[in-house]
Motif scaffolding. Structure first.
Motif, PDB file in Angstrom:
ATOM      1  N   ARG A 255      25.727 -37.066  42.226  1.00 58.69           N
ATOM      2  CA  ARG A 255      26.199 -35.525  42.239  1.00 58.69           C
ATOM      3  C   ARG A 255      25.477 -34.800  41.277  1.00 58.69           C
ATOM      4  NH1 ARG A 255      30.102 -32.859  45.034  1.00 58.69           N
ATOM      5  NH2 ARG A 255      31.089 -35.000  45.348  1.00 58.69           N
TER       6      ARG A 255
ATOM      7  N   SER B 210      22.204 -33.154  42.735  1.00 55.80           N
ATOM      8  CA  SER B 210      22.577 -32.083  43.761  1.00 55.80           C
ATOM      9  C   SER B 210      23.079 -30.826  42.995  1.00 55.80           C
ATOM     10  CB  SER B 210      23.851 -32.538  44.780  1.00 55.80           C
ATOM     11  OG  SER B 210      24.959 -32.794  44.128  1.00 55.80           O
ATOM     12  N   THR B 211      23.543 -30.805  41.662  1.00 54.92           N
ATOM     13  CA  THR B 211      24.048 -29.904  40.881  1.00 54.92           C
ATOM     14  C   THR B 211      23.139 -29.244  39.765  1.00 54.92           C
ATOM     15  OG1 THR B 211      25.606 -31.191  39.774  1.00 54.92           O
ATOM     16  CG2 THR B 211      26.132 -30.394  41.922  1.00 54.92           C
ATOM     17  N   ASP B 212      22.367 -30.252  39.105  1.00 57.31           N
ATOM     18  CA  ASP B 212      21.748 -29.894  37.865  1.00 57.31           C
ATOM     19  C   ASP B 212      20.175 -30.300  38.023  1.00 57.31           C
ATOM     20  OD1 ASP B 212      21.056 -29.567  35.225  1.00 57.31           O
ATOM     21  OD2 ASP B 212      23.179 -29.870  34.591  1.00 57.31           O
TER      22      ASP B 212
ATOM     23  N   ALA C 168      20.529 -24.190  47.455  1.00 53.47           N
ATOM     24  CA  ALA C 168      21.016 -24.427  45.911  1.00 53.47           C
ATOM     25  C   ALA C 168      20.342 -25.068  45.251  1.00 53.47           C
ATOM     26  CB  ALA C 168      22.601 -25.049  45.889  1.00 53.47           C
ATOM     27  N   MET C 169      19.870 -26.244  45.373  1.00 55.95           N
ATOM     28  CA  MET C 169      19.095 -27.320  44.533  1.00 55.95           C
ATOM     29  C   MET C 169      17.850 -27.702  45.258  1.00 55.95           C
ATOM     30  SD  MET C 169      18.793 -28.655  41.790  1.00 55.95           S
ATOM     31  CE  MET C 169      20.337 -28.410  41.148  1.00 55.95           C
TER      32      MET C 169
ATOM     33  N   ASP D 267      31.520 -32.655  34.231  1.00 55.64           N
ATOM     34  CA  ASP D 267      31.962 -31.941  35.421  1.00 55.64           C
ATOM     35  C   ASP D 267      31.639 -32.687  36.741  1.00 55.64           C
ATOM     36  OD1 ASP D 267      33.191 -29.858  33.711  1.00 55.64           O
ATOM     37  OD2 ASP D 267      31.337 -28.802  33.740  1.00 55.64           O
ATOM     38  N   GLY D 268      30.428 -33.377  36.429  1.00 61.29           N
ATOM     39  CA  GLY D 268      29.672 -34.106  37.621  1.00 61.29           C
ATOM     40  C   GLY D 268      30.590 -35.382  37.895  1.00 61.29           C
TER      41      GLY D 268
ATOM     42  N   THR E 140      22.119 -31.748  48.364  1.00 64.81           N
ATOM     43  CA  THR E 140      23.286 -31.313  48.525  1.00 64.81           C
ATOM     44  C   THR E 140      24.672 -32.609  48.668  1.00 64.81           C
ATOM     45  OG1 THR E 140      23.667 -30.852  51.065  1.00 64.81           O
ATOM     46  CG2 THR E 140      23.090 -29.074  49.394  1.00 64.81           C
TER      47      THR E 140
END
Length: 408
Positions: free
Chosen positions: A289, A292-294, A394-395, A364-365, A407
């Motif tokens: 996770r 895929s986000t940070d 996005a990433m 948050d992750g 993602t």
């Protein structure tokens, strides 16, 4: 060492396959392809590691056949863990008569399994950069009636164009990038299975060509492999004066050892989520996770002394995700749930000026993972020679020959 002749290799081999099929079903819901299962019951793994006891040959562990030179951190070659071998062959989806390219010859065992799966009308080619490894693989294959496998000594990044195109390519060394050569040597409807490393974690991926300019993953599996020689692998720094805690990160990430020196002795901030797990529940989904986000995601590795002294206490000391931003750091942590006996609470520990913000981002992750624990990662790989990811991606994880998008 010599093989223990008191044991029956057939009994041990069948027990190994029984064990790995159960484990794969239990941990990932994978129902092993019957053809892969049959091949693993047929091919005698102990004959590819003849200098080791039968119990070692048929244990669910990697067998180191070419240890690292003195002072080097990583081994040169090994027989991979049977569970991972089975999972990757399942994902490869080999059919009789197909042409297969293997990058990383190992002991020859995996090539023998591939030859069994393709049958007499198929063709298997395996390559490795180390001539001692290929010589050993060739001997093992010849001794075990798999002389129809071609073995070449060369840089695996070049593939084997003289026998292309291939219906399947399997990579049994850890890759941080995908050479354009592999794209060119695979048929348009072919499949590539490889252990791909990004943000300091490795997952085996099954990739197919999509849209004429990218690979798209359809399957992933946590694993670890000896890294491929010649590729830009991750960087490593220590962040404490005694060298007990290390950070591992990608070449595109801005991580500065001087800025982070002594960060663990700065004020410690703890954030604990409402997510809990039992003792055997896998936690790698949290790392997925975060990747895929940070884009600040790295790996932290803490020596047991650092843990026992309370300097650094990651969830898994040798490999846990962390976030780095300038002079600040936060890492994934775990503790016994205060009000749920037998369960563990997930959270994060931060240090430095932005430590609280980074710890909150990890939380948050964790929360996002908790809402969809079974979700898998999807990776798309764009060869730079064929184009770039869409602007809205996005990433992005840039590599010399490709750009990855990640993602969930």
């Amino acid at each position: 060492m010599s093989v223990n002749t008191d044991a029956d290799p057939a009994i041990l081999r069948n027990a190994m396959v029984d064990r790995l099929t159960t484990e794969l079903d239990t941990t990932s819901g994978l129902k092993l392809d019957p053809q892969v299962e049959a091949a693993m019951r047929q091919v005698e793994r102990h004959r590819y590691v003849p200098d080791f006891p039968l119990e070692t040959a048929y244990g669910d562990t990697a067998v180191i056949t070419h240890p690292s030179p003195e002072g080097a951190p990583l081994h040169l070659s090994c027989a991979s863990v049977p569970t991972v071998v089975a999972a990757m062959l399942h994902a490869l989806d080999v059919r009789p008569g197909q042409r297969i390219l293997e990058i990383g010859a190992g002991t020859g065992y995996n090539a023998a399994l591939l030859a069994t799966l393709t049958g007499p009308d198929g063709a298997v080619t395996t390559v490795d950069i180390n001539d001692d490894v290929t010589a050993n693989a060739r001997r093992n294959l010849d001794r075990n009636s798999s002389s129809n496998v071609r073995v070449f000594t060369r840089d695996g990044a070049h593939g084997a164009a003289e026998h292309a195109p291939y219906d399947r390519i399997i990579v049994t060394v850890g890759a941080s990038d995908i050479p354009l050569t592999w794209w060119q040597q695979l048929t348009d409807d072919g499949r590539l299975v490889l252990p791909l490393r990004w943000r300091a974690t490795t997952r085996a991926l099954a990739l197919t060509k999509t849209g004429g300019n990218r690979w798209t993953s359809s399957w992933d599996f946590l694993c670890g492999f000896v890294p491929m020689i010649g590729q830009p692998n991750e960087q490593t720094i220590t962040i404490d004066s005694d060298g007990l805690v290390k950070l591992h990160y990608d070449i595109d990430q801005a991580v500065d050892a001087q800025q982070l020196g002594g960060v663990l002795t700065s004020e410690r901030v703890e954030y604990w989520s409402d997510q809990t797990v039992h003792g055997e529940e896998p936690l790698d989904g949290v790392w997925q996770r975060l990747t895929s986000t940070d884009s600040r995601t790295v790996r932290i590795e803490a020596d047991l002394r650092a843990v026992s002294e309370g300097l650094c206490t990651p969830a898994i000391p040798v490999r846990s995700p962390a976030l780095v931003d300038g002079k600040s750091l936060a890492y994934f942590a775990i503790r016994r749930a205060p009000d749920q006996p037998g369960r563990w609470q997930l959270g994060a520990i931060g240090h430095g000026p932005l430590g609280a913000q980074l710890a909150a981002a990890i939380n948050d992750g964790i929360t996002a993972w908790g809402a969809q624990r079974a979700a898998g990662v999807q990776v798309q790989v764009y060869p730079r020679a064929l184009g770039q990811p869409p602007a809205e991606a996005a990433m992005l994880v840039p590599r010399p020959e490709t750009v990855l998008t990640v993602t969930m």
